[in-house]
Design an enzyme around this catalytic site. Structure first.
Site, PDB file in Angstrom:
ATOM      1  N   ARG A   1     -24.829  -9.392   2.196  1.00 33.03           N
ATOM      2  CA  ARG A   1     -25.907  -9.052   3.124  1.00 33.03           C
ATOM      3  C   ARG A   1     -25.998  -7.531   3.162  1.00 33.03           C
ATOM      4  O   ARG A   1     -25.080  -6.862   3.624  1.00 33.03           O
ATOM      5  CB  ARG A   1     -25.557  -9.631   4.503  1.00 33.03           C
ATOM      6  CG  ARG A   1     -26.583  -9.382   5.553  1.00 33.03           C
ATOM      7  CD  ARG A   1     -26.068  -9.032   6.964  1.00 33.03           C
ATOM      8  NE  ARG A   1     -24.952  -9.735   7.517  1.00 33.03           N
ATOM      9  CZ  ARG A   1     -24.064  -9.120   8.325  1.00 33.03           C
ATOM     10  NH1 ARG A   1     -24.196  -7.849   8.625  1.00 33.03           N
ATOM     11  NH2 ARG A   1     -23.057  -9.794   8.823  1.00 33.03           N
TER      12      ARG A   1
ATOM     13  N   HIS B   1     -26.489  -7.875  10.653  1.00 37.03           N
ATOM     14  CA  HIS B   1     -26.539  -9.299  11.025  1.00 37.03           C
ATOM     15  C   HIS B   1     -27.899  -9.629  11.628  1.00 37.03           C
ATOM     16  O   HIS B   1     -28.558 -10.584  11.246  1.00 37.03           O
ATOM     17  CB  HIS B   1     -25.419  -9.615  12.011  1.00 37.03           C
ATOM     18  CG  HIS B   1     -25.603 -10.902  12.750  1.00 37.03           C
ATOM     19  ND1 HIS B   1     -25.577 -12.129  12.120  1.00 37.03           N
ATOM     20  CD2 HIS B   1     -25.829 -11.156  14.061  1.00 37.03           C
ATOM     21  CE1 HIS B   1     -25.779 -13.085  13.026  1.00 37.03           C
ATOM     22  NE2 HIS B   1     -25.940 -12.521  14.190  1.00 37.03           N
TER      23      HIS B   1
ATOM     24  N   TYR C   1     -18.354  -2.074  11.726  1.00 34.32           N
ATOM     25  CA  TYR C   1     -17.311  -2.961  11.203  1.00 34.32           C
ATOM     26  C   TYR C   1     -17.202  -2.989   9.679  1.00 34.32           C
ATOM     27  O   TYR C   1     -16.265  -3.547   9.147  1.00 34.32           O
ATOM     28  CB  TYR C   1     -17.509  -4.391  11.742  1.00 34.32           C
ATOM     29  CG  TYR C   1     -18.891  -4.992  11.533  1.00 34.32           C
ATOM     30  CD1 TYR C   1     -19.242  -5.560  10.302  1.00 34.32           C
ATOM     31  CD2 TYR C   1     -19.838  -4.994  12.551  1.00 34.32           C
ATOM     32  CE1 TYR C   1     -20.494  -6.099  10.100  1.00 34.32           C
ATOM     33  CE2 TYR C   1     -21.104  -5.543  12.359  1.00 34.32           C
ATOM     34  CZ  TYR C   1     -21.423  -6.099  11.140  1.00 34.32           C
ATOM     35  OH  TYR C   1     -22.667  -6.633  10.933  1.00 34.32           O
TER      36      TYR C   1
END
Lengths: 351, 341
Positions: A252, A256, A265
């Protein structure tokens, strides 16, 4: 396990054919169709992010980087197959025939976005993780009992494999030998949790062993590999052999959702070495003499017009009807609900 | 000639009913559905060869085959989740959850999908299905087997909840539930499964969902209950009658959508109400019934409404279950409290 489940690919990062057995099948029409759809859904996706930034769309879950996995799998389906997507699989939905305006409407908080075109068996996106896997098993079970050749595909991510419904879906599907394909997009993060923290197993494909079904690990950024492996799994299912678990390893590129900040992160340089699927296919097309700037400009213009027109239709769509709040909960509205509706409508009429 | 006709009618009538317990009536209802509709399937744990832990599905797999009466893996979310897929794709599943206390793994599937799919697709996809679950305490079951969590489901828009207390209603409500275009949960009072028998028509009939039943006429107080509590309420009413108190009894039968009219009509006549359920008091369905009486019959009340229920504790191990459950004596106290207010 990684050696037992090697990542299968048909083209490499440079666009070279690494599995010559597919050479004849990679004809210009197929290649251009796959590329067209990847470019189309990427244009849709980037537009959605832009609209969200401008306050014209709600929180949106982008899929950039996963176009090969979504297009390859969706184009492998037969017209009468079932699709059980998640909230990140609108690229697959659009490729399978979902309406673009309605897909934008979904992300604008409109329930109309869940209604598929007549005859298209596209389930609303699963929001609670992995809950759609048993649904796919059930719908496929129904096809088996009806004696059709139709199958069902369930989409899910790496995090979903930790849920109980992942196990229950695969277990039921394998016990009843239903024609289902469990298509995992391993993009390596479930929001912020990397796959190493999600599971102790080295691959997702190996989990198939527990169900006595085939498990295959593929390069999810190689659209050819996705297309042909999903087709193979569908053929296997249609022939009465039961389900397959496919792990498509992908990445990805973005966040998100538009409410998420992946720099919190993910290490800054992580994923930088990954060749994204459109560039990889472009390289392949150039290597094979399929690349044509005029064609490219033509599809780009066509897709941009389609996206602009879908956005316009989304923005000029009739306002949400307050009666829809009440009207679709039951086939026949219970009296207590009818009272609530009437009372609220009267309140609105009083202004 | 006329005599002969009459005799034939009587004999025919005898042939068209059976003397059944609740669990036999449930079995007969499923048999009727399997016979009359090829799309009906039964899914559950131990329901095939074993005929179910309460024998509710006894003989059905033998008669209708393992494709239609399916022993599933031991997974409640899987049973409900696959039933959703079957239901959107043309089948009519009857899913048995072995005990209501074991339904919680399936709660997510029921809450986020079974109850919502019609709304989420504006009616494009629907999941007409029946979820059957034995519920309630009082048969010395091991722990967790005795829950009565009906309000987890009455609180959930998109499904209906029924709870029969008689063999006739059990079969009629089951068939009505399967014919309903929306999903229905049928809670079966396991304490009453074999407690009484009555004449149940063979073949197909329905009991309307959403309609309560007046079990007994009375003038002084309305007793409202359902399922296994009906027996408790009836015993309490007998004792009250001996003290000169005339009780009207309502068997609610459907817990959502509740029959507001039957409650209002009765309470407006008697002016008093005692609601009895074995579920815990807080968040119990009794509170909704109090609200219905408040909305419809406030000025007719002669006393505050009394609720006789389980306590706000987990359903206990069976050594104390009789202390948890409402008893005729506790209900009688409630009746006397409202009558002598």
């Amino acid at each position: 396990m990684k050696t037992q489940y090697p990542i299968k690919r048909i083209i490499d990062d440079e666009g070279n054919l690494v599995d010559a057995s597919y050479e004849e099948q990679l004809d210009e029409e197929l290649v251009k169709t796959l590329y067209y759809h990847m470019h189309r859904i990427r244009t849709f996706d980037r537009k959605a992010i832009s609209l969200q930034r401008q306050g014209r769309l709600g929180t949106y879950a982008p899929f950039e980087g996963q176009e090969a996995a979504q297009v390859g799998s969706a184009l492998a389906l037969g017209a009468d197959d079932w699709m059980f997507p998640t909230y990140r699989d609108h690229g697959a939905k659009l490729t399978f025939g979902a309406d673009m305006t309605k897909t934008y409407l979904y992300w604008n908080g409109r329930v109309e976005g869940c209604v598929p075109p007549e005859g298209k068996k596209i389930f609303p996106p699963a929001v609670p993780i992995a809950t759609q896997l048993p649904h796919a098993a059930g719908a496929a079970w129904a096809e088996r009992r009806k004696g059709t050749k139709n199958a069902a595909i369930a989409y899910f991510g790496d995090g979903a494999t930790s849920e109980g419904d992942f196990h229950e879906g695969l277990n039921f599907a394998s016990v009843f030998k239903v024609p289902a394909v469990f298509f995992n997009q391993n993009n390596r993060y479930a929001i912020s949790v990397p796959i190493e923290k999600q599971m102790n197993s080295e691959t997702i494909a190996q989990k198939a062993v527990a169900y006595g079904i085939p498990g295959v690990r593929i390069d999810g950024n190689d659209c050819f590999s996705v297309y042909f492996e999903v087709k193979k799994a569908l053929d296997y299912a249609r022939s009465g052999n039961g389900p397959t678990l496919i792990e498509a390893v992908t990445w990805r590129t973005g966040a998100h959702t538009t409410a998420d900040d992946p720099t919190k992160y993910r290490p800054e340089d992580q994923g930088k070495d990954i060749v994204e699927p459109l560039l990889r296919m472009e390289r392949f097309m150039k290597n094979h003499g399929y690349w044509d700037e005029t064609w490219m400009a033509g599809i780009d213009e066509k897709i941009k017009a389609e996206v602009e027109s879908a956005v316009e239709a989304m923005e000029s769509y009739p306002k949400a009807n307050v009666e829809d709040l009440f009207d679709h909960v039951y086939a026949e509205m219970p009296a207590q609900l009818a009272d609530q509706k009437e009372s609220y409508l009267a309140h609105l009429r009083r202004g | 000639m006329a005599m002969e006709m009459e005799v034939r009618d009587v004999s025919q009538k005898k042939e068209t009913t059976q003397f059944l317990t609740i669990v036999q009536a449930v079995n007969d209802g499923m048999k009727t559905l399997l016979e009359t509709d090829d799309s009906v399937m039964i899914l559950g744990e131990d329901i095939g060869k074993n005929g179910g832990v309460f024998r509710a599905t006894e003989g059905l797999q033998e008669k209708f085959g393992a494709d239609r009466v399916v022993d599933t893996p031991l997974a409640e979310a899987g049973i409900i989740g696959t039933s959703i897929g079957l239901a959107v794709n043309g089948f009519k599943p009857i899913a048995e959850i072995q005990f209501l206390g074991f339904i919680y793994p399936a709660y997510e599937q029921i809450m986020t999908h079974v109850s919502r799919i019609r709304m989420r697709t504006m009616g494009h996809f629907t999941v007409p299905m029946v979820i059957r679950a034995p519920y309630g305490a009082g048969i010395r079951s091991p722990e967790i087997h005795s829950d009565s969590t009906e309000t987890l489901f009455t609180h959930m828009p998109g499904i209906k909840v029924v709870c029969p207390s008689t063999p006739y209603d059990a079969k009629g409500l089951l068939i009505a539930a399967m014919e309903d275009p929306d999903p229905v949960i049928m809670l079966e009072p396991m304490k009453s499964y074999r407690a009484k028998r009555e004449e149940v028509p063979t073949g197909k009939y329905t009991v309307e969902i959403g309609k309560g039943k007046k079990v007994k006429e009375g003038t002084d107080v309305t007793l409202i209950a359902w399922g296994a509590m009906m027996t408790v309420v009836e015993k309490a009413a007998e004792q009250a009658e001996k003290k000169g108190i005339s009780c009207e009894i309502i068997d609610l039968r459907t817990l959502y959508p509740i029959d507001r009219d039957i409650i209002a009509e009765s309470v407006q006549k008697t002016g008093r109400a005692v609601i009895v359920h074995e579920a815990q008091l807080t968040g119990g369905l009794g509170n909704d019934i109090v609200s219905i009486i408040n909305d419809t019959s406030f000025l007719h009340l002669r006393a505050p409404i009394e609720r006789v229920t389980g306590f706000d504790v987990p359903v206990p191990f069976f050594a104390l279950e009789e202390d948890f459950l409402p008893t005729p004596a506790r209900v009688l106290e409630g009746i006397e409290k409202v009558v002598h207010f």
